[in-house]
Design a protein around this motif. Structure first.
Motif, short mmCIF file in Angstrom:
data_model
loop_
_atom_site.label_atom_id
_atom_site.label_comp_id
_atom_site.label_asym_id
_atom_site.label_seq_id
_atom_site.Cartn_x
_atom_site.Cartn_y
_atom_site.Cartn_z
N ASP A 187 0.83 -1.21 0.00
CA ASP A 187 0.00 0.00 0.00
C ASP A 187 0.87 1.26 0.00
N PHE A 188 1.96 1.23 0.76
CA PHE A 188 2.88 2.36 0.82
C PHE A 188 3.48 2.62 -0.56
N MET A 189 3.92 1.55 -1.22
CA MET A 189 4.51 1.71 -2.55
C MET A 189 3.48 2.24 -3.55
N SER A 190 2.28 1.72 -3.49
CA SER A 190 1.23 2.17 -4.40
C SER A 190 0.93 3.65 -4.19
N ALA A 191 0.86 4.06 -2.94
CA ALA A 191 0.52 5.45 -2.61
C ALA A 191 1.57 6.43 -3.09
N HIS A 192 2.82 5.98 -3.16
CA HIS A 192 3.92 6.90 -3.48
C HIS A 192 4.56 6.61 -4.83
N GLY A 193 3.88 5.82 -5.66
CA GLY A 193 4.33 5.60 -7.03
C GLY A 193 5.64 4.86 -7.15
N ILE A 194 5.90 3.97 -6.22
CA ILE A 194 7.17 3.23 -6.21
C ILE A 194 6.96 1.92 -6.98
N PRO A 195 7.77 1.64 -7.98
CA PRO A 195 7.55 0.46 -8.83
C PRO A 195 7.71 -0.86 -8.08
N THR A 196 6.70 -1.71 -8.22
CA THR A 196 6.72 -3.03 -7.58
C THR A 196 5.84 -3.96 -8.40
N ALA A 197 5.82 -5.23 -8.04
CA ALA A 197 5.03 -6.21 -8.77
C ALA A 197 3.53 -6.02 -8.52
N ARG A 198 2.72 -6.37 -9.52
CA ARG A 198 1.27 -6.37 -9.36
C ARG A 198 0.90 -7.37 -8.27
N VAL A 256 -2.42 -13.12 3.08
CA VAL A 256 -1.42 -13.56 2.12
C VAL A 256 -1.39 -12.59 0.95
N VAL A 257 -0.21 -12.10 0.63
CA VAL A 257 -0.05 -11.24 -0.54
C VAL A 257 0.32 -12.12 -1.74
N ILE A 258 -0.56 -12.14 -2.72
CA ILE A 258 -0.29 -12.83 -3.99
C ILE A 258 0.40 -11.82 -4.90
N GLU A 259 1.50 -12.25 -5.49
CA GLU A 259 2.32 -11.27 -6.20
C GLU A 259 2.74 -11.79 -7.57
N GLU A 260 2.77 -10.91 -8.53
CA GLU A 260 3.28 -11.23 -9.86
C GLU A 260 4.77 -11.57 -9.75
N TYR A 261 5.19 -12.61 -10.45
CA TYR A 261 6.59 -13.01 -10.44
C TYR A 261 7.41 -12.05 -11.30
N LEU A 262 8.48 -11.52 -10.75
CA LEU A 262 9.37 -10.63 -11.48
C LEU A 262 10.59 -11.42 -11.95
N ASP A 263 10.86 -11.36 -13.23
CA ASP A 263 11.98 -12.10 -13.81
C ASP A 263 13.17 -11.16 -13.97
N GLY A 264 14.24 -11.44 -13.27
CA GLY A 264 15.41 -10.58 -13.36
C GLY A 264 16.48 -11.04 -12.39
N ASN A 281 16.25 -6.25 -10.74
CA ASN A 281 16.63 -5.56 -11.96
C ASN A 281 15.98 -6.31 -13.12
N CYS A 282 14.92 -5.73 -13.66
CA CYS A 282 14.17 -6.35 -14.76
C CYS A 282 14.49 -5.59 -16.05
N GLY A 283 15.44 -6.10 -16.79
CA GLY A 283 15.81 -5.48 -18.06
C GLY A 283 16.31 -4.06 -17.92
N GLY A 284 16.96 -3.76 -16.81
CA GLY A 284 17.52 -2.43 -16.60
C GLY A 284 16.64 -1.50 -15.78
N ASP A 285 15.45 -1.96 -15.41
CA ASP A 285 14.56 -1.15 -14.58
C ASP A 285 14.40 -1.79 -13.20
N PRO A 286 14.49 -0.98 -12.12
CA PRO A 286 14.39 -1.53 -10.76
C PRO A 286 12.95 -1.61 -10.27
N TYR A 287 12.62 -2.73 -9.63
CA TYR A 287 11.33 -2.93 -8.98
C TYR A 287 11.58 -3.40 -7.55
N VAL A 288 10.77 -2.92 -6.62
CA VAL A 288 10.93 -3.31 -5.22
C VAL A 288 10.27 -4.66 -4.97
#
Length: 432
Positions: free
Chosen positions: A112-123, A187-195, A279-286
């Motif tokens: 929720d914190f990341m969503s509120a402040h526009g911080i990139p993370t997995a769906r 439980v937080v269900i999260e999109e898998y980030l490949d990197g 690091n997903c193709g040069g872009d950082p996600y938390v």
């Protein structure tokens, strides 16, 4: 200054080693500490979860600053305990309030914190027993693998990655049914980030921040990142792919919005922020936040800080971190963790550790799971007391040289059923 460090593992060993070098330091205490820490600090018996015991130690030792290593005391409100006690409120404190510690204590809160402040993370989608149908529908709309995370603290075991939808749905039911106790009631269900993963560390006073050296750790027990997850089998700093361009993205998109988010949300945060990134193709996600330094990353971060860490901590606690400038050793630090055979599952304790005196002076040993046992002849022996026993760290001009040095030194240490990975850092050579 008199400093009390809270904790007993490899992270605290590294923090104690670095703090002990400060010209500002008068006395360093650690609760409860370990045999390695005792070479640079005075260990104090006590449970850090017992806030009254911490209070007694602070008052008896005239402590000027408390530095909290592990997350549990922070999540449970140790900083708030100090702030609300008239005899403790003026003690400098490194660690966030309980509200700030929710960044690690609740993955749902962090999302929720990341969503509120526009911080990139997995769906993601947060699931409880009341919306499990929606949770499974969310899973069905994702591509495998499927990531399930217990919302609360689960001793590092609450993150599961499933390859099939059926297995993910079954595990979701098990987690909501109490697989990790209250920690998985959500439980937080999260999109898998490949990197490829990266650990970024920040010291903040809640307004300004200081970037510490980045690191990469290795969680899997087996060579080639195979097998069960552990607390960490080794680490490397710097990370070759984390060049200036990538780290500018990290700072602009993640670090600065995180610190600004604390102020916007009224979060009292003085201390370390661990940002686990992909690091997903040069872009950082938390991937996750932690509210303390990582382990075993601290074991390579601390040797690379060339300036006075205690001076930085004092400035942060006094709200003037902007005045400080960090100096970083340009060499590579590489840590390999010696673990007990059988770890991370069942393992024996009490094996005597040989060869500690034969390690070179330029190698650093950070104890994690050790204790002292009296021999029949009256002398003391250092013995194993945990799964992760100790980290062996060296610095060198290049990554291959650091690996060669560390493995040479780790070969001098032995105990029954000792195990370590032989490939720490090898995956990073392609970036050199």
């Amino acid at each position: 200054m008199n400093v009390l460090l809270i904790g007993s593992g490899g992270r605290e060993s590294a923090l104690a080693w670095k703090i002990s070098k400060s010209e500002l330091l008068d006395n360093l205490y650690c609760m409860p500490g370990n045999p390695g820490i005792s070479s640079v600090a005075t260990n104090i018996c006590g449970d850090p979860k017992d806030f009254a015991a911490v209070r007694t130690a602070v008052l008896e030792k005239n402590v000027d600053m408390v530095v909290v290593g592990p997350e549990d005391p922070l999540v449970n409100g140790l900083r708030d305990f100090f702030a609300n006690d008239s005899s403790l409120k003026d003690v400098l404190f490194i660690g966030p309030s309980a509200k700030g510690a929710r960044l690690e204590g609740s993955k749902d809160f962090a999302k929720d914190f990341m969503s509120a402040h526009g911080i990139p993370t997995a769906r993601h989608f947060t699931c409880t027993s009341s919306n499990v149908v929606e949770g499974k529908a969310f899973l069905a709309g994702m591509k495998p693998p499927y990531v399930l995370k217990a919302d609360g603290l689960a001793a590092g075991k609450g993150v599961l990655i499933m390859d099939s939808l059926d297995d993910a749905c079954k595990m979701l039911d098990e987690m909501l049914g109490g697989k990790f106790g209250n920690a998985s009631s959500r439980v937080v269900i999260e999109e898998y980030l490949d990197g490829i993963e990266l650990s970024v560390f920040v010291l903040t006073d809640g307004k300004s921040y200081m970037l510490l050296p980045e690191a990469k750790d290795y969680k899997r027990v087996g060579e080639g990142d195979k097998g069960l997850n552990t607390g960490g089998m080794g680490s490397v700093s710097p990370v070759p792919f984390a060049d200036a361009s990538f780290m500018k993205k990290v700072e602009d998109r993640i670090v600065r919005p995180t610190i600004e988010g604390f102020a916007k949300d009224g979060i009292d945060y003085t201390g370390f922020v661990f940002i686990g990134l992909m690091n997903c193709g040069g872009d950082p996600y938390v991937i996750e936040y932690n509210v303390r330094m990582g382990d075993p990353e601290t074991e390579v971060v601390m040797p690379r800080i060339a300036s006075d860490l205690l001076a930085h901590l004092k400035a942060a606690a006094e709200g003037r971190l902007a005045e400080e400038k960090i100096e970083i050793d340009g060499r590579t630090a590489l840590a390999v963790m010696l673990v007990s055979g059988g770890y991370p599952e069942s393992y024996a304790k009490g094996h005597e550790i040989d060869g500690l005196d034969s390690v070179s002076e330029d190698a650093i040993l950070f104890h994690a799971g050790t204790s002292v046992r009296r021999r029949e002849d009256g002398s003391d022996a250092v013995v194993t007391s945990g799964g992760r026993v100790m980290a062996v760290v060296t610095l060198a001009d290049t990554l291959p040289e650091a690996a060669e040095k560390t493995y040479r030194e780790i070969g001098k240490i032995s105990f029954q059923d000792a195990y370590f990975r032989h490939d720490i850092g090898s995956d990073l050579r392609k970036y050199l």
